[in-house]
Design a protein around this motif. Sequence first.
Motif, PDB file in Angstrom:
ATOM      1  N   PRO A  65      71.949 -32.911 -25.585  1.00 19.19           N
ATOM      2  CA  PRO A  65      71.182 -32.057 -24.669  1.00 19.19           C
ATOM      3  C   PRO A  65      71.987 -30.871 -24.122  1.00 19.19           C
ATOM      4  O   PRO A  65      71.512 -29.722 -24.145  1.00 19.19           O
ATOM      5  CB  PRO A  65      70.768 -33.016 -23.547  1.00 19.19           C
ATOM      6  CG  PRO A  65      70.755 -34.359 -24.208  1.00 19.19           C
ATOM      7  CD  PRO A  65      71.890 -34.324 -25.185  1.00 19.19           C
ATOM      8  N   LEU A  66      73.196 -31.132 -23.657  1.00 19.37           N
ATOM      9  CA  LEU A  66      74.011 -30.059 -23.089  1.00 19.37           C
ATOM     10  C   LEU A  66      74.469 -29.077 -24.158  1.00 19.37           C
ATOM     11  O   LEU A  66      74.571 -27.868 -23.908  1.00 19.37           O
ATOM     12  CB  LEU A  66      75.216 -30.651 -22.344  1.00 19.37           C
ATOM     13  CG  LEU A  66      74.871 -31.383 -21.046  1.00 19.37           C
ATOM     14  CD1 LEU A  66      76.122 -32.004 -20.437  1.00 19.37           C
ATOM     15  CD2 LEU A  66      74.198 -30.451 -20.040  1.00 19.37           C
ATOM     16  N   LEU A  72      72.191 -22.093 -26.927  1.00 21.46           N
ATOM     17  CA  LEU A  72      71.036 -21.194 -26.888  1.00 21.46           C
ATOM     18  C   LEU A  72      70.948 -20.363 -25.604  1.00 21.46           C
ATOM     19  O   LEU A  72      69.947 -19.673 -25.379  1.00 21.46           O
ATOM     20  CB  LEU A  72      69.744 -22.001 -27.057  1.00 21.46           C
ATOM     21  CG  LEU A  72      69.528 -22.631 -28.440  1.00 21.46           C
ATOM     22  CD1 LEU A  72      68.311 -23.548 -28.421  1.00 21.46           C
ATOM     23  CD2 LEU A  72      69.383 -21.557 -29.516  1.00 21.46           C
ATOM     24  N   LYS A  73      71.985 -20.412 -24.795  1.00 20.67           N
ATOM     25  CA  LYS A  73      71.917 -19.755 -23.487  1.00 20.67           C
ATOM     26  C   LYS A  73      71.697 -18.244 -23.574  1.00 20.67           C
ATOM     27  O   LYS A  73      71.111 -17.641 -22.672  1.00 20.67           O
ATOM     28  CB  LYS A  73      73.181 -20.058 -22.674  1.00 20.67           C
ATOM     29  CG  LYS A  73      74.452 -19.466 -23.239  1.00 20.67           C
ATOM     30  CD  LYS A  73      75.667 -19.845 -22.385  1.00 20.67           C
ATOM     31  CE  LYS A  73      76.947 -19.224 -22.950  1.00 20.67           C
ATOM     32  NZ  LYS A  73      78.124 -19.628 -22.159  1.00 20.67           N
ATOM     33  N   ASP A  74      72.138 -17.612 -24.666  1.00 24.59           N
ATOM     34  CA  ASP A  74      71.952 -16.167 -24.812  1.00 24.59           C
ATOM     35  C   ASP A  74      70.630 -15.822 -25.508  1.00 24.59           C
ATOM     36  O   ASP A  74      70.301 -14.646 -25.674  1.00 24.59           O
ATOM     37  CB  ASP A  74      73.117 -15.562 -25.603  1.00 24.59           C
ATOM     38  CG  ASP A  74      74.438 -15.649 -24.839  1.00 24.59           C
ATOM     39  OD1 ASP A  74      74.398 -15.636 -23.591  1.00 24.59           O
ATOM     40  OD2 ASP A  74      75.493 -15.751 -25.499  1.00 24.59           O
ATOM     41  N   VAL A  75      69.896 -16.851 -25.936  1.00 21.04           N
ATOM     42  CA  VAL A  75      68.616 -16.643 -26.607  1.00 21.04           C
ATOM     43  C   VAL A  75      67.457 -16.863 -25.644  1.00 21.04           C
ATOM     44  O   VAL A  75      66.551 -16.048 -25.519  1.00 21.04           O
ATOM     45  CB  VAL A  75      68.472 -17.584 -27.826  1.00 21.04           C
ATOM     46  CG1 VAL A  75      67.107 -17.408 -28.494  1.00 21.04           C
ATOM     47  CG2 VAL A  75      69.600 -17.349 -28.823  1.00 21.04           C
ATOM     48  N   MET A  76      67.518 -18.004 -24.928  1.00 17.90           N
ATOM     49  CA  MET A  76      66.458 -18.351 -23.979  1.00 17.90           C
ATOM     50  C   MET A  76      66.976 -19.449 -23.058  1.00 17.90           C
ATOM     51  O   MET A  76      67.760 -20.302 -23.483  1.00 17.90           O
ATOM     52  CB  MET A  76      65.192 -18.809 -24.712  1.00 17.90           C
ATOM     53  CG  MET A  76      65.424 -19.913 -25.708  1.00 17.90           C
ATOM     54  SD  MET A  76      63.982 -20.160 -26.790  1.00 17.90           S
ATOM     55  CE  MET A  76      64.721 -21.272 -28.035  1.00 17.90           C
ATOM     56  N   LEU A 183      68.960 -16.121 -34.121  1.00 17.90           N
ATOM     57  CA  LEU A 183      69.441 -17.396 -33.577  1.00 17.90           C
ATOM     58  C   LEU A 183      70.860 -17.670 -34.050  1.00 17.90           C
ATOM     59  O   LEU A 183      71.256 -17.244 -35.149  1.00 17.90           O
ATOM     60  CB  LEU A 183      68.528 -18.546 -34.031  1.00 17.90           C
ATOM     61  CG  LEU A 183      67.120 -18.582 -33.436  1.00 17.90           C
ATOM     62  CD1 LEU A 183      66.371 -19.797 -33.945  1.00 17.90           C
ATOM     63  CD2 LEU A 183      67.155 -18.602 -31.927  1.00 17.90           C
ATOM     64  N   PRO A 184      71.669 -18.372 -33.249  1.00 14.09           N
ATOM     65  CA  PRO A 184      73.033 -18.699 -33.676  1.00 14.09           C
ATOM     66  C   PRO A 184      73.020 -19.453 -35.008  1.00 14.09           C
ATOM     67  O   PRO A 184      72.110 -20.251 -35.260  1.00 14.09           O
ATOM     68  CB  PRO A 184      73.549 -19.606 -32.550  1.00 14.09           C
ATOM     69  CG  PRO A 184      72.689 -19.300 -31.374  1.00 14.09           C
ATOM     70  CD  PRO A 184      71.349 -18.927 -31.923  1.00 14.09           C
TER      71      PRO A 184
END
Length: 368
Positions: A65-66, A72-76, A183-184
């Motif tokens: 989860p983390l 994805l913090k820079d995506v959404m 996406l990464p």
Amino acid sequence: MFDPNEFIKRKIEEIRKLVGNEKVLAAVSGGVDSTTAAALAFKALGPEQIRVIFIDTGFMREGEPLWVKEVLKDVMPIEIVDASERFMKELIGKSDAEEKRKIFREIFYNVVSEEARKWGARWLVQGTTAPDWIETTGGIKTQHNVLEQLGINVREKWGFKLLEPLVELYKDEVRAVARALGLPEEIASRQPFPGPGLLVRCVGEVRTDKLQALRKATTIVEEKLKDLNPSQYFAAIWEDKLGEKIMDNPETYVFEGVKATGVKGDLRAYGPIALVTEWERPYEIWKEIITKRNDVTHVVVQVSEKKDGNYTLSIRAVLTDNFMTADVLKIDRSLLEEIAEEIFEKVPSIRRVVYDVTPKPPATIEYE
């Protein structure tokens, strides 16, 4: 030829037209399908209109989860919803593959429904793809994210409508869309992880110690095999109890009380797993065994064993473009023995390590 940029442009227009000004909820698992669907909707609607959640079911990999939230913090932005106790309460002790999938689906969408109501969302984005609904409507196995294709009225049952932008795509096309969306690469090239997670790799009865052993072994197997770049690779676990002997040369048994899902013709099969105890013709022997015992759905070959422990740990690695068919990745026994040694050292309850040598068909990629 598939053009991901044209697909994105078309889908953004469709999403905006369909949703209008209504709020939307997206549930991501960290797999490429759900994440790509959510990112596409996020690009179309923006943060004021869409909320993205990750439901921790308790059947995730170590630290998942983390990790998903961070990558994805820079995506959404992603909000983790911990529902693990709820899932465990209903699934511990259950053993039938289809029953487990259907219980999981019911709990999952009840949680989603509650979160949608909190947000005021009337739409749910999910990453259903073509293989999902083909396998489900074909009766092979119930994919938890296939609903309307089965005639389930989700608006009436859970209070939202479905937004499934990838439902016409296959895996290679989804990956192309993921990359076009920026996406990464860790997500775009990530191997599939089933919606029910480790639940469908905990073959047979769900038990706490069994799940914990599987989670530890999964970390080892994924780390050791990642450089080989299989299309999908994972660990599965079941009780180590040998039943009927079905062949003498090579010595072959079925596991007692253990069943896995397969495909016979275009129909679902649910039958025994056969164990070949000798590393002899490992990548050809499955044909001989399944010809002899037509009810067998998976054939595994023993890599290593020790005297104590309760469980068999199976390693599965396949190569495929579309996930409708798949070939077994031929791995040197020395690498598999190295993996087995580490598993025995770190997961004492594992007694036997095997390698699954069955293509799809007649096996499915996942066991349940």
